[in-house]
Design a protein around this motif. Sequence first.
Motif, PDB file in Angstrom:
ATOM      1  N   GLY A 154       0.816  -1.207   0.000  1.00  0.00           N
ATOM      2  CA  GLY A 154       0.000   0.000   0.000  1.00  0.00           C
ATOM      3  C   GLY A 154       0.850   1.258   0.000  1.00  0.00           C
ATOM      4  N   PHE A 155       1.920   1.260   0.804  1.00  0.00           N
ATOM      5  CA  PHE A 155       2.819   2.413   0.852  1.00  0.00           C
ATOM      6  C   PHE A 155       3.503   2.644  -0.490  1.00  0.00           C
ATOM      7  CE2 PHE A 155       7.074   4.164   1.706  1.00  0.00           C
ATOM      8  CZ  PHE A 155       6.701   5.382   2.251  1.00  0.00           C
ATOM      9  N   VAL A 156       3.978   1.574  -1.105  1.00  0.00           N
ATOM     10  CA  VAL A 156       4.619   1.695  -2.426  1.00  0.00           C
ATOM     11  C   VAL A 156       3.622   2.221  -3.451  1.00  0.00           C
ATOM     12  CG1 VAL A 156       5.611   0.340  -4.334  1.00  0.00           C
ATOM     13  CG2 VAL A 156       6.409  -0.011  -1.997  1.00  0.00           C
ATOM     14  N   GLY A 157       2.379   1.767  -3.394  1.00  0.00           N
ATOM     15  CA  GLY A 157       1.356   2.253  -4.318  1.00  0.00           C
ATOM     16  C   GLY A 157       1.082   3.739  -4.145  1.00  0.00           C
ATOM     17  N   ILE A 158       0.964   4.194  -2.906  1.00  0.00           N
ATOM     18  CA  ILE A 158       0.698   5.609  -2.654  1.00  0.00           C
ATOM     19  C   ILE A 158       1.877   6.471  -3.088  1.00  0.00           C
ATOM     20  CG2 ILE A 158       0.390   7.301  -0.790  1.00  0.00           C
ATOM     21  CD1 ILE A 158      -1.323   5.160   0.628  1.00  0.00           C
ATOM     22  N   VAL A 159       3.094   6.049  -2.758  1.00  0.00           N
ATOM     23  CA  VAL A 159       4.279   6.807  -3.163  1.00  0.00           C
ATOM     24  C   VAL A 159       4.374   6.871  -4.682  1.00  0.00           C
ATOM     25  CG1 VAL A 159       6.810   6.779  -3.167  1.00  0.00           C
ATOM     26  CG2 VAL A 159       5.565   6.436  -1.033  1.00  0.00           C
ATOM     27  N   SER A 160       4.106   5.781  -5.367  1.00  0.00           N
ATOM     28  CA  SER A 160       4.194   5.785  -6.828  1.00  0.00           C
ATOM     29  C   SER A 160       3.145   6.713  -7.447  1.00  0.00           C
ATOM     30  CB  SER A 160       4.084   4.373  -7.396  1.00  0.00           C
ATOM     31  OG  SER A 160       2.816   3.831  -7.109  1.00  0.00           O
ATOM     32  N   VAL A 161       1.963   6.797  -6.862  1.00  0.00           N
ATOM     33  CA  VAL A 161       0.949   7.726  -7.370  1.00  0.00           C
ATOM     34  C   VAL A 161       1.440   9.160  -7.234  1.00  0.00           C
ATOM     35  CG1 VAL A 161      -1.344   8.688  -6.895  1.00  0.00           C
ATOM     36  CG2 VAL A 161      -1.040   6.221  -7.072  1.00  0.00           C
ATOM     37  N   PHE A 162       2.008   9.530  -6.088  1.00  0.00           N
ATOM     38  CA  PHE A 162       2.510  10.889  -5.896  1.00  0.00           C
ATOM     39  C   PHE A 162       3.689  11.191  -6.811  1.00  0.00           C
ATOM     40  CE2 PHE A 162       0.281  10.794  -1.744  1.00  0.00           C
ATOM     41  CZ  PHE A 162      -0.492  11.936  -1.940  1.00  0.00           C
ATOM     42  N   VAL A 163       4.588  10.227  -7.009  1.00  0.00           N
ATOM     43  CA  VAL A 163       5.729  10.441  -7.909  1.00  0.00           C
ATOM     44  C   VAL A 163       5.235  10.639  -9.337  1.00  0.00           C
ATOM     45  CG1 VAL A 163       7.735   9.298  -8.949  1.00  0.00           C
ATOM     46  CG2 VAL A 163       7.430   9.273  -6.460  1.00  0.00           C
ATOM     47  N   LEU A 164       4.329   9.796  -9.785  1.00  0.00           N
ATOM     48  CA  LEU A 164       3.808   9.946 -11.148  1.00  0.00           C
ATOM     49  C   LEU A 164       3.035  11.253 -11.303  1.00  0.00           C
ATOM     50  CD1 LEU A 164       2.678   6.301 -11.894  1.00  0.00           C
ATOM     51  CD2 LEU A 164       4.629   7.528 -12.865  1.00  0.00           C
ATOM     52  N   LEU A 165       2.319  11.677 -10.276  1.00  0.00           N
ATOM     53  CA  LEU A 165       1.623  12.964 -10.319  1.00  0.00           C
ATOM     54  C   LEU A 165       2.628  14.108 -10.419  1.00  0.00           C
ATOM     55  CD1 LEU A 165      -1.092  14.447 -10.136  1.00  0.00           C
ATOM     56  CD2 LEU A 165      -0.801  14.458  -7.651  1.00  0.00           C
ATOM     57  N   GLY A 166       3.720  14.033  -9.655  1.00  0.00           N
ATOM     58  CA  GLY A 166       4.769  15.054  -9.732  1.00  0.00           C
ATOM     59  C   GLY A 166       5.424  15.092 -11.098  1.00  0.00           C
ATOM     60  N   VAL A 167       5.709  13.929 -11.682  1.00  0.00           N
ATOM     61  CA  VAL A 167       6.311  13.879 -13.028  1.00  0.00           C
ATOM     62  C   VAL A 167       5.346  14.467 -14.045  1.00  0.00           C
ATOM     63  CG1 VAL A 167       7.042  12.274 -14.851  1.00  0.00           C
ATOM     64  CG2 VAL A 167       7.824  11.940 -12.501  1.00  0.00           C
ATOM     65  N   TRP A 168       4.079  14.158 -13.941  1.00  0.00           N
ATOM     66  CA  TRP A 168       3.078  14.687 -14.870  1.00  0.00           C
ATOM     67  C   TRP A 168       2.975  16.211 -14.751  1.00  0.00           C
ATOM     68  CZ3 TRP A 168      -1.926  16.782 -13.864  1.00  0.00           C
ATOM     69  CH2 TRP A 168      -2.698  16.977 -15.012  1.00  0.00           C
ATOM     70  N   ILE A 169       2.958  16.717 -13.521  1.00  0.00           N
ATOM     71  CA  ILE A 169       2.900  18.176 -13.317  1.00  0.00           C
ATOM     72  C   ILE A 169       4.171  18.829 -13.849  1.00  0.00           C
ATOM     73  CG2 ILE A 169       2.937  19.983 -11.538  1.00  0.00           C
ATOM     74  CD1 ILE A 169       1.004  18.236  -9.928  1.00  0.00           C
ATOM     75  N   TYR A 170       5.335  18.231 -13.624  1.00  0.00           N
ATOM     76  CA  TYR A 170       6.593  18.787 -14.102  1.00  0.00           C
ATOM     77  C   TYR A 170       6.594  18.944 -15.627  1.00  0.00           C
ATOM     78  CZ  TYR A 170      11.549  19.123 -15.199  1.00  0.00           C
ATOM     79  OH  TYR A 170      12.764  19.522 -15.706  1.00  0.00           O
ATOM     80  N   PHE A 171       6.158  17.900 -16.319  1.00  0.00           N
ATOM     81  CA  PHE A 171       6.181  17.962 -17.780  1.00  0.00           C
ATOM     82  C   PHE A 171       5.070  18.832 -18.355  1.00  0.00           C
ATOM     83  CE2 PHE A 171       8.783  14.036 -17.507  1.00  0.00           C
ATOM     84  CZ  PHE A 171       9.876  14.510 -18.215  1.00  0.00           C
ATOM     85  N   THR A 172       3.930  18.904 -17.729  1.00  0.00           N
ATOM     86  CA  THR A 172       2.857  19.737 -18.270  1.00  0.00           C
ATOM     87  C   THR A 172       3.068  21.203 -17.932  1.00  0.00           C
ATOM     88  OG1 THR A 172       1.494  19.329 -16.307  1.00  0.00           O
ATOM     89  CG2 THR A 172       1.131  17.907 -18.210  1.00  0.00           C
ATOM     90  N   MET A 173       3.641  21.540 -16.804  1.00  0.00           N
ATOM     91  CA  MET A 173       3.859  22.934 -16.437  1.00  0.00           C
ATOM     92  C   MET A 173       5.159  23.492 -17.043  1.00  0.00           C
ATOM     93  SD  MET A 173       1.248  23.636 -14.664  1.00  0.00           S
ATOM     94  CE  MET A 173       1.509  25.064 -13.674  1.00  0.00           C
TER      95      MET A 173
END
Length: 115
Positions: A93-112
């Motif tokens: 569960g912890f790995v899943g939550i961390v991966s969601v936040f990392v992917l969200l950060g990568v998505w925000i980085y590339f779109t912004m």
Amino acid sequence: MPDDDYDDDRDDETRRPARRRRGPRNNTDVPCPECGARSVRPGPWPWYLGTIGAMVCRAVICEECGHEYDERKPHAHLPTRKRNLAIVINLLGFVGIVSVFVLLGVWIYFTMGRR
């Protein structure tokens, strides 16, 4: 006359045949590791292990001696299995939550970053 009705009801109750007590039920193919009996009932299951834990481990209690064990691995130490299962489920569960936040950060980085 109401007293007579009460007495009639009471007589009906005493005329009923007594229920026979059933012998031990053989409701499992896995004998108890302590006494060898095959009569079990569901054991306590901690809320934090959830449905996934219940699929992996089936805690039962022997109706003859009261021993708690895992029906899938009867000779394993049940508290240790529950602890290890809780650690694995929480780590996943912890790995899943961390991966969601990392992917969200990568998505925000590339779109912004592309203006």
